[in-house]
Design an enzyme around this catalytic site. Sequence first.
Site, PDB file in Angstrom:
ATOM      1  CG  ASP A  82      -2.266  -5.401  -1.959  1.00  0.00           C
ATOM      2  OD1 ASP A  82      -3.339  -5.551  -1.357  1.00  0.00           O
ATOM      3  OD2 ASP A  82      -1.185  -5.213  -1.387  1.00  0.00           O
ATOM      4  CG  HIS A 131      -6.011  -0.873   2.081  1.00  0.00           C
ATOM      5  ND1 HIS A 131      -4.636  -0.894   2.039  1.00  0.00           N
ATOM      6  CD2 HIS A 131      -6.336   0.257   2.753  1.00  0.00           C
ATOM      7  CE1 HIS A 131      -4.154   0.163   2.674  1.00  0.00           C
ATOM      8  NE2 HIS A 131      -5.172   0.880   3.123  1.00  0.00           N
ATOM      9  NE  ARG A 151       2.536  -9.056   5.166  1.00  0.00           N
ATOM     10  CZ  ARG A 151       1.223  -8.980   5.014  1.00  0.00           C
ATOM     11  NH1 ARG A 151       0.427  -9.804   5.677  1.00  0.00           N
ATOM     12  NH2 ARG A 151       0.695  -8.076   4.215  1.00  0.00           N
ATOM     13  CG  HIS A 155      -4.181   0.082  -2.458  1.00  0.00           C
ATOM     14  ND1 HIS A 155      -3.142  -0.733  -2.857  1.00  0.00           N
ATOM     15  CD2 HIS A 155      -4.331  -0.135  -1.125  1.00  0.00           C
ATOM     16  CE1 HIS A 155      -2.678  -1.410  -1.806  1.00  0.00           C
ATOM     17  NE2 HIS A 155      -3.372  -1.063  -0.745  1.00  0.00           N
ATOM     18  CD  GLN A 176      -0.700  -8.529   0.710  1.00  0.00           C
ATOM     19  OE1 GLN A 176      -0.181  -7.443   0.480  1.00  0.00           O
ATOM     20  NE2 GLN A 176      -1.442  -8.752   1.777  1.00  0.00           N
ATOM     21  CE  LYS A 196     -10.869  -6.690   9.621  1.00  0.00           C
ATOM     22  NZ  LYS A 196      -9.631  -7.478   9.695  1.00  0.00           N
ATOM     23  CB  CYS A 230      -1.028  -0.006   1.130  1.00  0.00           C
ATOM     24  SG  CYS A 230      -0.570  -0.898   2.605  1.00  0.00           S
TER      25      CYS A 230
END
Length: 622
Positions: free
Chosen positions: A367, A495, A347, A369, A365, A449, A318
């Site tokens: 991902d 997100h 991670r 946005h 991911q 969320k 992000c």
Amino acid sequence: MVSSPSQAQSSYNPNPKDEQKLLRIRHTCAHVLAMAVQKLFPETKVTIGPVVDNGFYYDFDRKEPFTPEDLGKIETEMRRIIKANLPIIREEVEREQIKAEIEQLGEPYKIEILDSIPEGEIITRYFIGNPDSGRCKKGEKPEPSLIETATIEPDEFWWDLCAGPHLKFTGEINPDAFALESVAGAYWRGDETKAQLQRIYGTAWETPEQLQAYLQQKEEAKRRDHRKLGQELKLFSIQEDAGGGLVFWHPRGAKIRYLIEDYWRKAHLEAGYELLYTPHIANLELWKTSGHCDFYRENMFDSMNIEEQAYQLKPMNCPFHVLTYKNDLHSYRELPLRWAELGTVYRYERSGVLHGLMRVRGFTQDDAHIFCLPEQIADEILGVLHLTEQFLSDFGFKNYQVNLSTRPAKSVGTDAGWELATQALIQALNRKGWNYVIDEGGGAFYGPKIDLKIQDAIGRLWQCSTIQVDFNLPERFDIEYVAADGSRQQPIMIHRAIFGSLERFFGILIENYAGDFPLWLAPVQIRLLPVSDGQLEYAESVAATLKKAGYRVEVDRSGERLSKQIRNAELEKIPVSAIVGKREVENQSLSVRTRKAGELGTLSLSELPERLQAAIEEKTTI
């Protein structure tokens, strides 16, 4: 529980009373387990014993390891305690009084647990058995007739500090509806610097039938284990020589990943997204600005020095998307901006929690946005829900549980902002027509969320898609757009991830299909099986024709007998096998069999693609 498509919903609302009873059964079973262990192995120290999904566990400090034979003995003792129908008694205690008793017992872990209870909070313990009357509050001591039903000595009892809840008597547990499952290592308080304990896992249900159904599902889960199938089908490996938690995609697994990624990109472009590619590493200052160093540091790898500056492997995508947005000044007319990336992140996960593809240290991911105006939130969320339903349906998931998580106690942003975002999520879910459960206070610190748990072929739920509204990063990075009145305003950031991560989603796919992928995802769709070397040339020419038409084909060149070739194709879960013998060469045909339908008979070279194409378009097996 939502059934897709949304017009054909089925609502799943478990009876709260049944859930509460099962919780009490499992919590009580944990105490019965600890009582049995200390009865059989008096030197053992007890720690904690909570309820978990499908059962319970208790952690013990014992020098000798528990053996499978020990588990059998413990189960037998547990059944004795259960059948004794012993009373279970709650007692409120004073801190100093109970501390003195614990010290006399020599239970150091109980002291730590006691010390962790905040001052002023009520301290309770639960007895199993017949404590002396002086330690029971009025009205809590069982009737004498109930104590007399016990088959153990009247002065034999056990207790532990606990907040409950529990059953009233051990006899409320069905002695044929529980089982001890395994022993594992665990650190006290989850801290690897502290004592290593032994954790005994158990499962408990209301009826023997429920227990058997669970055990059968567990056996089926073993058959579907993605780690086992990943090796057998040569899809991926975790190479310890490179370090734990890092995934190596082998050719067949990489082929499926390519198909997933290709599907993902095309669907996003069709849905109005633009694609990004961002770095794998950035200056540590970026992660300080984003707040990850404050809120996420324990999950980040150590930084590295490059030219006297600290750089950090990215744990999230992000901040990179925010910097991309900030690179230019945007007008309200440009919004919403939808940017998507298959971004690999890193991670730090402790070795004890690594688990195949489900918990790794490096993963990609899916991902995206969305930067939008406040009044666009509901429409954008609805668009994400539509896209999520399309994805999950195409990959074979029709049922999912939807949670809406609201503002937690610790959060950033204004009350008005939280209310706007939460109502937008609710509006989108209502417009979609999905049932959902509200998780009060379960939102991220930066916004509310929506989470989706998908149900697989054997009824398990997997956390998958997530949609999150964020007030935090736009403020931290001071990003803006030019509003209609010429003022500078802060955009809303959404997100969202549909798969979650490619690695984990692939593991879920393997287990959902038991490695038997639908035709459109199968790494090898067709295998040609020549009866002898005399048919190899024809088989190769057919393979070339089918490959040119876009099918994934291979020829078995092993020289094995036909029966062995067929067997190998079955074991490798090849969807379609085509036998090539003298007759097939003469007739320019193939003798076709599939894993689902069995023998299809002789098909011409034009008929086979017609059969294949229908299954590919419908995303089914053949």
